[in-house]
Design a protein around this motif. Structure first.
Motif, PDB file in Angstrom:
ATOM      1  N   HIS A   1      -1.933   2.496   7.947  1.00 53.66           N
ATOM      2  CA  HIS A   1      -1.754   1.074   7.655  1.00 53.66           C
ATOM      3  C   HIS A   1      -0.257   0.744   7.571  1.00 53.66           C
ATOM      4  CE1 HIS A   1      -2.518  -2.865   5.800  1.00 53.66           C
ATOM      5  NE2 HIS A   1      -3.745  -2.723   6.241  1.00 53.66           N
TER       6      HIS A   1
ATOM      7  N   ASP B   1       1.248  -2.217   7.224  1.00 56.13           N
ATOM      8  CA  ASP B   1       1.598  -3.174   6.181  1.00 56.13           C
ATOM      9  C   ASP B   1       1.788  -2.468   4.842  1.00 56.13           C
ATOM     10  OD1 ASP B   1       2.235  -5.601   5.116  1.00 56.13           O
ATOM     11  OD2 ASP B   1       0.172  -6.290   4.872  1.00 56.13           O
TER      12      ASP B   1
ATOM     13  N   GLU C   1       5.194  -0.913   4.756  1.00 55.90           N
ATOM     14  CA  GLU C   1       6.245  -1.892   4.467  1.00 55.90           C
ATOM     15  C   GLU C   1       6.303  -2.217   2.977  1.00 55.90           C
ATOM     16  OE1 GLU C   1       5.700  -5.304   6.892  1.00 55.90           O
ATOM     17  OE2 GLU C   1       6.004  -4.239   8.788  1.00 55.90           O
ATOM     18  N   ARG C   2       5.118  -2.355   2.357  1.00 61.91           N
ATOM     19  CA  ARG C   2       5.078  -2.673   0.922  1.00 61.91           C
ATOM     20  C   ARG C   2       5.614  -1.515   0.094  1.00 61.91           C
ATOM     21  NH1 ARG C   2       1.761  -7.259   0.005  1.00 61.91           N
ATOM     22  NH2 ARG C   2       1.638  -8.339   1.996  1.00 61.91           N
TER      23      ARG C   2
ATOM     24  N   GLU D   1       3.722  -4.934  -5.837  1.00 66.78           N
ATOM     25  CA  GLU D   1       3.195  -5.603  -4.657  1.00 66.78           C
ATOM     26  C   GLU D   1       1.672  -5.439  -4.625  1.00 66.78           C
ATOM     27  OE1 GLU D   1       4.702  -7.149  -1.990  1.00 66.78           O
ATOM     28  OE2 GLU D   1       6.811  -6.821  -2.494  1.00 66.78           O
TER      29      GLU D   1
ATOM     30  N   LEU E   1      -1.868  -6.020  -1.717  1.00 67.75           N
ATOM     31  CA  LEU E   1      -2.336  -6.382  -0.385  1.00 67.75           C
ATOM     32  C   LEU E   1      -3.774  -5.929  -0.212  1.00 67.75           C
ATOM     33  CD1 LEU E   1      -1.197  -3.937   2.404  1.00 67.75           C
ATOM     34  CD2 LEU E   1      -0.867  -3.409  -0.013  1.00 67.75           C
TER      35      LEU E   1
ATOM     36  N   ILE F   1      -6.380  -4.003   2.371  1.00 71.95           N
ATOM     37  CA  ILE F   1      -6.411  -3.060   3.484  1.00 71.95           C
ATOM     38  C   ILE F   1      -7.792  -3.115   4.113  1.00 71.95           C
ATOM     39  CG2 ILE F   1      -6.241  -0.636   4.153  1.00 71.95           C
ATOM     40  CD1 ILE F   1      -4.366  -0.213   1.764  1.00 71.95           C
TER      41      ILE F   1
END
Length: 250
Positions: A54, A56, A59-60, A71, A73, A75
């Motif tokens: 993943h 993203d 990046e987090r 953070e 998000l 998934i």
């Protein structure tokens, strides 16, 4: 303290990953193993991308390591099909080394229920609008002059009465759903004639079938015995079956 922490991690419903500043997984609990479909042996020491796949999330992780700010998000994973994980990331410090604690929660079922609710509201809105539109249309026709034609007026009023009953039944179903969710739903059993329920179901859905170009026919033996049941609930079941048949028959 370590033994207590191990017990907590072993029995947590949420998945826990600890990822070091080089993005390597240094801790994984059983819940995370189940969610990600890997064993602890396979995950430890490997770059998280080899396990989570993943970008993203990567990046987090970098952002949390750089800023120290938490953070979060979602998934979405292709395997298992449609799985959705909520990930919360927080900076963890130990002996001057920075790492990121990743807490995973499987919210697949919650998202499915949200989708079901959305579809349910859409379907109910459509079902409520249909009889309302019919009642409104016949009322306007009557006011425009059909009242002066007794036979036509009577026919329209009978249709309006049938549609209003359908509307009342839909509202009762919504109330029943509310009672089911609150645990207050009760069955009201009584001796019930199946053939009457079938006849009423066909009567309610005759117009819908006609609009779909489908003919409803019944073959019911009059000698059927009475059954001990809640007639309103049985009609709901029959109507759902017949409505699906009308909807999905070419």
């Amino acid at each position: 303290e370590k033994a207590q922490m191990d017990v907590i991690l072993q029995h947590m419903a949420d998945g826990i990953l600890l990822v070091d500043e080089h993005r390597r997984i240094v801790l994984v609990n059983p819940a995370a193993e189940r969610m990600l479909g890997v064993s602890q042996h396979e995950a430890l020491g490997r770059d998280h991308m080899e396990i989570t796949h993943h970008f993203d999330l990567d990046e987090r992780l970098a952002r949390v390591l750089a800023t120290g700010q938490p953070e979060s998000l979602e998934i979405r994973r292709a395997r298992p099909q449609g799985q959705i994980l909520e990930a919360r990331l927080a900076l963890a410090m130990s002996g001057g080394e920075r790492s990121v604690l990743v807490m995973l929660r499987d919210i697949t079922r919650a998202r499915q229920l949200e989708q079901m609710r959305t579809e349910f509201v859409s379907n109910v809105t459509h079902e409520l609008r249909t009889p309302l539109t019919s009642i409104q249309g016949f009322a306007e026709t009557l006011l425009e002059g059909a009242l002066d034609e007794p036979e036509t007026a009577r026919h329209f009023v009978e249709i309006m009465q049938r549609e209003s009953r359908h509307l009342a039944a839909l509202i009762d179903e919504l109330l029943d759903l509310s009672r089911v969710e609150s645990g207050k739903f009760r069955m009201r059993r009584q001796p019930t004639a199946p053939q009457k329920l079938i006849a009423e179901t066909v009567s309610r859905l005759a117009q819908k079938a006609e609009r779909a170009g489908i003919q409803l026919m019944t073959e019911v033996t009059e000698s059927l015995p009475l059954v001990s049941a809640d007639p309103d609930r049985l009609i709901q079941v029959l109507r759902n079956l017949v409505e699906n048949a009308i909807k999905y028959t070419p």
